[in-house]
Design a protein around this motif. Structure first.
Motif, PDB file in Angstrom:
ATOM      1  N   THR A  93      47.374  36.727  37.264  1.00 57.00           N
ATOM      2  CA  THR A  93      46.205  35.961  37.707  1.00 57.00           C
ATOM      3  C   THR A  93      46.622  34.607  38.264  1.00 57.00           C
ATOM      4  O   THR A  93      46.104  34.161  39.306  1.00 57.00           O
ATOM      5  CB  THR A  93      45.217  35.764  36.545  1.00 57.00           C
ATOM      6  OG1 THR A  93      44.805  37.040  36.045  1.00 57.00           O
ATOM      7  CG2 THR A  93      44.002  34.980  36.999  1.00 57.00           C
ATOM      8  N   THR A  94      47.564  33.961  37.607  1.00 57.13           N
ATOM      9  CA  THR A  94      48.059  32.662  38.091  1.00 57.13           C
ATOM     10  C   THR A  94      48.754  32.818  39.435  1.00 57.13           C
ATOM     11  O   THR A  94      48.565  31.999  40.351  1.00 57.13           O
ATOM     12  CB  THR A  94      49.030  32.043  37.072  1.00 57.13           C
ATOM     13  OG1 THR A  94      48.360  31.866  35.831  1.00 57.13           O
ATOM     14  CG2 THR A  94      49.537  30.696  37.565  1.00 57.13           C
ATOM     15  N   THR A 147      46.121  33.230  42.037  1.00 54.18           N
ATOM     16  CA  THR A 147      45.433  31.961  42.284  1.00 54.18           C
ATOM     17  C   THR A 147      46.260  31.063  43.182  1.00 54.18           C
ATOM     18  O   THR A 147      45.744  30.432  44.110  1.00 54.18           O
ATOM     19  CB  THR A 147      45.131  31.247  40.953  1.00 54.18           C
ATOM     20  OG1 THR A 147      44.332  32.093  40.131  1.00 54.18           O
ATOM     21  CG2 THR A 147      44.402  29.933  41.201  1.00 54.18           C
ATOM     22  N   LEU A 191      37.409  35.433  48.796  1.00 55.41           N
ATOM     23  CA  LEU A 191      38.377  36.531  48.791  1.00 55.41           C
ATOM     24  C   LEU A 191      38.322  37.339  50.079  1.00 55.41           C
ATOM     25  O   LEU A 191      38.805  38.467  50.126  1.00 55.41           O
ATOM     26  CB  LEU A 191      38.106  37.436  47.585  1.00 55.41           C
ATOM     27  CG  LEU A 191      38.198  36.740  46.224  1.00 55.41           C
ATOM     28  CD1 LEU A 191      37.751  37.685  45.110  1.00 55.41           C
ATOM     29  CD2 LEU A 191      39.610  36.244  45.968  1.00 55.41           C
ATOM     30  N   GLN A 234      44.824  40.817  44.685  1.00 55.26           N
ATOM     31  CA  GLN A 234      44.252  39.489  44.453  1.00 55.26           C
ATOM     32  C   GLN A 234      42.748  39.573  44.193  1.00 55.26           C
ATOM     33  O   GLN A 234      42.227  38.888  43.321  1.00 55.26           O
ATOM     34  CB  GLN A 234      44.532  38.586  45.656  1.00 55.26           C
ATOM     35  CG  GLN A 234      45.995  38.210  45.807  1.00 55.26           C
ATOM     36  CD  GLN A 234      46.305  37.603  47.157  1.00 55.26           C
ATOM     37  OE1 GLN A 234      45.476  37.611  48.068  1.00 55.26           O
ATOM     38  NE2 GLN A 234      47.504  37.071  47.310  1.00 55.26           N
ATOM     39  N   LEU A 253      40.994  38.278  40.751  1.00 57.64           N
ATOM     40  CA  LEU A 253      40.225  37.043  40.820  1.00 57.64           C
ATOM     41  C   LEU A 253      38.723  37.236  40.959  1.00 57.64           C
ATOM     42  O   LEU A 253      37.959  36.311  40.688  1.00 57.64           O
ATOM     43  CB  LEU A 253      40.734  36.180  41.986  1.00 57.64           C
ATOM     44  CG  LEU A 253      42.185  35.717  41.877  1.00 57.64           C
ATOM     45  CD1 LEU A 253      42.582  34.904  43.109  1.00 57.64           C
ATOM     46  CD2 LEU A 253      42.400  34.888  40.622  1.00 57.64           C
ATOM     47  N   GLN A 265      36.567  36.361  37.871  1.00 57.40           N
ATOM     48  CA  GLN A 265      36.539  34.918  37.628  1.00 57.40           C
ATOM     49  C   GLN A 265      35.652  34.211  38.644  1.00 57.40           C
ATOM     50  O   GLN A 265      34.834  33.355  38.294  1.00 57.40           O
ATOM     51  CB  GLN A 265      37.960  34.351  37.695  1.00 57.40           C
ATOM     52  CG  GLN A 265      38.029  32.833  37.588  1.00 57.40           C
ATOM     53  CD  GLN A 265      39.420  32.294  37.860  1.00 57.40           C
ATOM     54  OE1 GLN A 265      40.396  33.039  37.883  1.00 57.40           O
ATOM     55  NE2 GLN A 265      39.522  30.994  38.088  1.00 57.40           N
ATOM     56  N   PHE A 266      35.787  34.571  39.923  1.00 60.13           N
ATOM     57  CA  PHE A 266      35.014  33.913  40.967  1.00 60.13           C
ATOM     58  C   PHE A 266      33.529  34.268  40.882  1.00 60.13           C
ATOM     59  O   PHE A 266      32.672  33.446  41.202  1.00 60.13           O
ATOM     60  CB  PHE A 266      35.564  34.289  42.341  1.00 60.13           C
ATOM     61  CG  PHE A 266      36.837  33.569  42.706  1.00 60.13           C
ATOM     62  CD1 PHE A 266      37.525  32.813  41.772  1.00 60.13           C
ATOM     63  CD2 PHE A 266      37.352  33.647  43.988  1.00 60.13           C
ATOM     64  CE1 PHE A 266      38.704  32.155  42.096  1.00 60.13           C
ATOM     65  CE2 PHE A 266      38.525  32.982  44.337  1.00 60.13           C
ATOM     66  CZ  PHE A 266      39.200  32.231  43.382  1.00 60.13           C
TER      67      PHE A 266
END
Length: 306
Positions: A220-221, A224, A254, A261, A265, A268-269
């Motif tokens: 995830t990092t 990001t 996105l 990705q 993400l 979270q988004f």
């Protein structure tokens, strides 16, 4: 003569350029022609809404396409080509010394050339959109002005960004050849190679952190970081901000991401877009692309012997 006079001269010289006239024609044909065919021929009357062309963003993970992205590619090339030789041409011909022998300093030259060349780029964009606007009305398309007018403003800003980058290159370059190669290389990076750079840097960071006991980057990092780096590309910024006009902020963030990705993400988004990925934060980065190239180019130009 001051920067106002330099800007006026640059505008008049640039607007007489046959190459720029041709480039404006290409941009107009792209915008107005595609709009006319799409809304006048392909779509039925019930589907004639601006968002059905300007708001479509196709993302297959390894391949992204949008009409907005195509506009950005063409406009970026036109704007960059309009300004990257503005100062190096003067230096090559020796006329820069005459220009600076008048009541002008180097700051007047940089500001005047930027404003004059940028005005031509903006005029080209507005001409293309005015004709497009007329075709939209003629085809009975729903204009959705709350989306379309900000989209036009973003397109104008993209033209200004690439004009500023070209001017910065011209101010900082030592010769026409150096300016040409720098402009071509930078455009290719923005248009074709930025995705590889954005996804490659997190892998390098992962390899580096793996050498340190107890440190590692989660997937995830890494995703990001890659997305954050992609937003540093003005072309991707333009697509992302334009996409937000037609869809949710989470979807827009996105729009050019890979499948991995997006999978990492999207949850979270959808919950909450981080403040540093907000529309205002991205707009600030966009505006910095106008300011920083001119500052860097001017600082080099000011110290350089003519």
């Amino acid at each position: 003569m001051t920067w106002e006079a330099v800007a006026t001269k640059e505008f008049r010289d640039a607007i007489r350029s046959r190459w720029l006239q041709g480039a404006t024609l290409v941009l107009t044909i792209l915008l107005a022609g595609t709009t006319g065919v799409f809304f006048g021929v392909i779509l039925g009357s019930e589907a004639r809404e601006i968002s059905n062309l300007f708001g479509i963003f196709i993302n297959l993970g390894v391949f992204n396409f949008s009409f907005t992205g195509l506009i950005g590619l063409i406009l970026g090339f036109i704007a960059l080509s309009t300004t990257y030789g503005s100062i190096t041409d003067e230096r090559a011909s020796g006329s820069i010394k005459l220009l600076l022998s008048l009541p002008n300093d180097r700051q007047d030259v940089v500001i005047g050339k930027f404003l004059g060349r940028t005005a031509v780029v903006v005029a080209s964009v507005l001409i293309a959109f005015i004709i497009t606007f007329m075709i939209l009305i003629a085809t009975g398309t729903s204009l959705q002005l709350g989306m379309f007018l900000p989209h036009i403003a973003l397109t104008v800003l993209l033209g200004i960004v690439f004009a500023a980058i070209g001017l910065g290159i011209s101010a900082g370059a030592d010769s026409n050849r150096e300016a040409t190669l720098s402009a071509m290389a930078l455009y290719l990076i923005f248009a074709l190679l930025w995705g590889a750079v954005a996804s490659g840097i997190p892998r390098i960071l992962l390899a580096a952190t793996n050498q340190v006991n107890g440190l590692s980057l989660s997937e995830t990092t890494q995703a990001t970081i890659a997305i954050a780096l992609s937003y540093l590309n003005p072309l991707r910024l333009y697509e992302t901000l334009a996409a937000q006009l037609y869809s949710s902020p989470a979807t827009a963030r996105l729009v050019t991401a890979s499948l991995q990705q997006r999978a990492l993400l999207a949850p979270q988004f959808e919950s909450s877009v981080p403040p540093y990925f907000s529309g205002w934060a991205l707009l600030v980065v966009f505006i910095l692309w106008v300011i920083l190239p001119i500052i860097v180019g001017y600082s080099i130009f000011e110290r350089r012997d003519l």
